[in-house]
Design a protein around this motif. Structure first.
Motif, short mmCIF file in Angstrom:
data_model
loop_
_atom_site.label_atom_id
_atom_site.label_comp_id
_atom_site.label_asym_id
_atom_site.label_seq_id
_atom_site.Cartn_x
_atom_site.Cartn_y
_atom_site.Cartn_z
N ARG A 136 19.05 -29.86 -18.99
CA ARG A 136 18.73 -28.46 -18.70
C ARG A 136 20.04 -27.71 -18.51
O ARG A 136 20.94 -28.17 -17.81
CB ARG A 136 17.87 -28.35 -17.45
CG ARG A 136 16.45 -28.84 -17.62
CD ARG A 136 15.57 -28.43 -16.46
NE ARG A 136 16.11 -28.86 -15.19
CZ ARG A 136 15.53 -28.60 -14.00
NH1 ARG A 136 14.41 -27.90 -13.96
NH2 ARG A 136 16.08 -29.02 -12.88
N PRO B 183 21.69 -23.30 -23.61
CA PRO B 183 21.48 -24.51 -24.41
C PRO B 183 22.28 -24.54 -25.70
O PRO B 183 22.77 -25.60 -26.11
CB PRO B 183 19.98 -24.50 -24.68
CG PRO B 183 19.39 -23.66 -23.60
CD PRO B 183 20.43 -22.61 -23.32
N TRP C 132 16.35 -23.41 -26.77
CA TRP C 132 16.34 -24.87 -26.82
C TRP C 132 17.23 -25.35 -27.95
O TRP C 132 17.57 -24.59 -28.87
CB TRP C 132 14.92 -25.41 -27.02
CG TRP C 132 14.27 -24.90 -28.29
CD1 TRP C 132 13.58 -23.74 -28.43
CD2 TRP C 132 14.32 -25.51 -29.58
NE1 TRP C 132 13.17 -23.60 -29.74
CE2 TRP C 132 13.60 -24.67 -30.46
CE3 TRP C 132 14.86 -26.70 -30.07
CZ2 TRP C 132 13.44 -24.98 -31.81
CZ3 TRP C 132 14.71 -27.00 -31.41
CH2 TRP C 132 14.00 -26.14 -32.26
N GLU D 247 23.05 -30.55 -16.50
CA GLU D 247 22.20 -31.42 -15.70
C GLU D 247 21.35 -32.32 -16.61
O GLU D 247 20.65 -31.83 -17.51
CB GLU D 247 21.28 -30.59 -14.81
CG GLU D 247 20.32 -31.42 -13.97
CD GLU D 247 19.32 -30.56 -13.22
OE1 GLU D 247 18.50 -31.13 -12.49
OE2 GLU D 247 19.37 -29.32 -13.37
N THR E 277 18.23 -34.55 -16.94
CA THR E 277 16.94 -34.77 -16.28
C THR E 277 16.32 -36.12 -16.62
O THR E 277 15.63 -36.71 -15.80
CB THR E 277 15.97 -33.65 -16.66
OG1 THR E 277 15.82 -33.62 -18.09
CG2 THR E 277 16.49 -32.30 -16.19
N ILE F 148 18.02 -30.32 -25.21
CA ILE F 148 18.56 -29.37 -24.23
C ILE F 148 17.58 -28.21 -24.10
O ILE F 148 17.22 -27.58 -25.09
CB ILE F 148 19.94 -28.85 -24.66
CG1 ILE F 148 20.87 -30.04 -25.03
CG2 ILE F 148 20.58 -28.03 -23.56
CD1 ILE F 148 22.16 -29.61 -25.68
N ARG F 149 17.17 -27.93 -22.87
CA ARG F 149 16.26 -26.82 -22.58
C ARG F 149 16.93 -25.83 -21.64
O ARG F 149 17.82 -26.19 -20.87
CB ARG F 149 14.96 -27.33 -21.96
CG ARG F 149 14.20 -28.33 -22.82
CD ARG F 149 13.73 -27.71 -24.10
NE ARG F 149 13.05 -28.67 -24.95
CZ ARG F 149 12.66 -28.42 -26.19
NH1 ARG F 149 12.90 -27.24 -26.73
NH2 ARG F 149 12.04 -29.35 -26.90
N SER F 150 16.44 -24.60 -21.69
CA SER F 150 16.99 -23.56 -20.82
C SER F 150 16.38 -23.67 -19.43
O SER F 150 15.24 -24.13 -19.26
CB SER F 150 16.71 -22.18 -21.41
OG SER F 150 17.21 -21.16 -20.57
N THR F 151 17.15 -23.24 -18.46
CA THR F 151 16.65 -23.28 -17.08
C THR F 151 15.85 -22.04 -16.71
O THR F 151 15.11 -22.04 -15.73
CB THR F 151 17.83 -23.41 -16.11
OG1 THR F 151 18.78 -22.34 -16.36
CG2 THR F 151 18.56 -24.73 -16.31
#
Length: 318
Positions: free
Chosen positions: A86, A90, A123, A147, A149, A229-232
């Motif tokens: 995250r 991204p 993403w 980070e 996850t 990878i994802r956005s927060t």
């Protein structure tokens, strides 16, 4: 006299036995500096004794450690896994992951990404290939970027497969070489054709085995890591919609509807033209048929001719 002779013989026999036993004991207690004779231990020159070489158990342990180390070196393992992350940006993190892979003599086999929309976060997905010895360093670099996850890494031992392919390749190559030699010494045409067919088949099998071997070696040498990878955060619409926003949305909807209508109309024009031509031809045929029907003379039915003679009135005579 007889007794004296028997006594002297017994003394001589006892002395002989005593001297013989003393000689045997002297031979068995030869000093280390004496010459080696029959039955003595051979001189091995520089061979160290057990005391000089150390404990026999230690020697066995060290001898057993070398095959274990060689077995570890020959062990073939395919390393693969996935990492979920995250990050606030991204796309920027994806670029950093790509740079980290290239810095470790790796590459990106596949990359997909999407920008943030009103209701969907940004993403990125990457398929990273790095050498097996650089996997730990690559994971450390990924952890330092954003980070993590989820982390899921695994190993698949393919040592037996690698050895089996190597044996099969060597056997197939030797078979091809033998058939090549037979091809040069074929006596007749029938033998030549048979050897050529066998050689073609074995060559094809060898190429297939070599392809499998190269693929397996590449999988062992280069590990695969799927990075997601994802956005927060999600960038949604801000503020309260106004009249102008509604007007703009309505106008855009009308334009979209008009564009759809015009598109459908453009698609239907060719069909409409053909249908109109067919209808016009049918109308002309119907009109001509009606005119022809009306122009034909019609026969008269139900009319009677009255004879005036027969219809004269009768006169009554008184």
């Amino acid at each position: 006299m007889t007794r004296r002779l028997l006594s002297m013989a017994g003394i001589v026999i006892a002395g002989t036995v005593f001297l013989t036993s003393c000689g045997a004991m002297g031979a068995s207690t030869v000093s280390p500096g004496a010459e080696p004779g029959i039955g003595s231990a051979p001189d091995w020159g520089g061979m160290p004794s057990q005391e000089e070489s150390g404990d026999g158990g230690d020697t066995g342990a060290s001898g057993g450690g070398q095959p274990q180390a060689a077995a570890d070196e020959d062990r073939a393992v395919i390393i693969s896994g996935s990492v979920a992350m995250r990050a606030g940006d991204p796309l920027g993190v994806a670029d950093a992951v790509s740079d980290a892979a290239e810095a470790r003599r790796g590459a990106i086999d596949r990359r997909a990404e999407g920008a943030s929309t009103d209701f969907e976060p940004a993403w990125a997905t990457l398929t990273v290939r790095v050498p097996a010895v650089e996997v730990d360093g690559m994971l450390d670099a990924v952890r330092a970027l954003a980070e993590v996850t989820t982390l899921d890494m695994g190993e698949q031992v393919v040592t037996n497969e690698v050895r089996d392919l190597e044996v099969r390749v060597n056997a197939s190559r030797a078979s091809v070489e033998r058939l090549t030699e037979l091809l040069t010494t074929a006596a007749d045409t029938e033998t030549l054709l048979e050897v050529e067919a066998q050689l073609t088949q074995r060559t094809s099998e060898l190429e297939s085995l070599l392809s499998q071997q190269r693929s397996l070696e590449e999988q062992v040498a280069m590990s695969t890591i799927e990075v997601q990878i994802r956005s927060t955060t999600v960038e949604g619409p801000t503020g309260t919609p106004s009249f102008w926003d509604g007007l703009v949305a309505g106008w855009q909807g009308f334009l979209a509807w008009g564009a759809t209508f015009l598109f459908g109309l453009g698609q239907s024009i060719p069909a409409l033209v053909i249908l109109a031509a067919i209808a016009l031809i049918a109308l002309l045929i119907i009109r001509r048929t009606r005119k022809w029907m009306l122009a034909r003379p019609q026969p008269m039915h139900g009319t009677t001719v009255v004879n005036p003679v027969t219809t004269s009135s009768t006169i009554n005579v008184p």
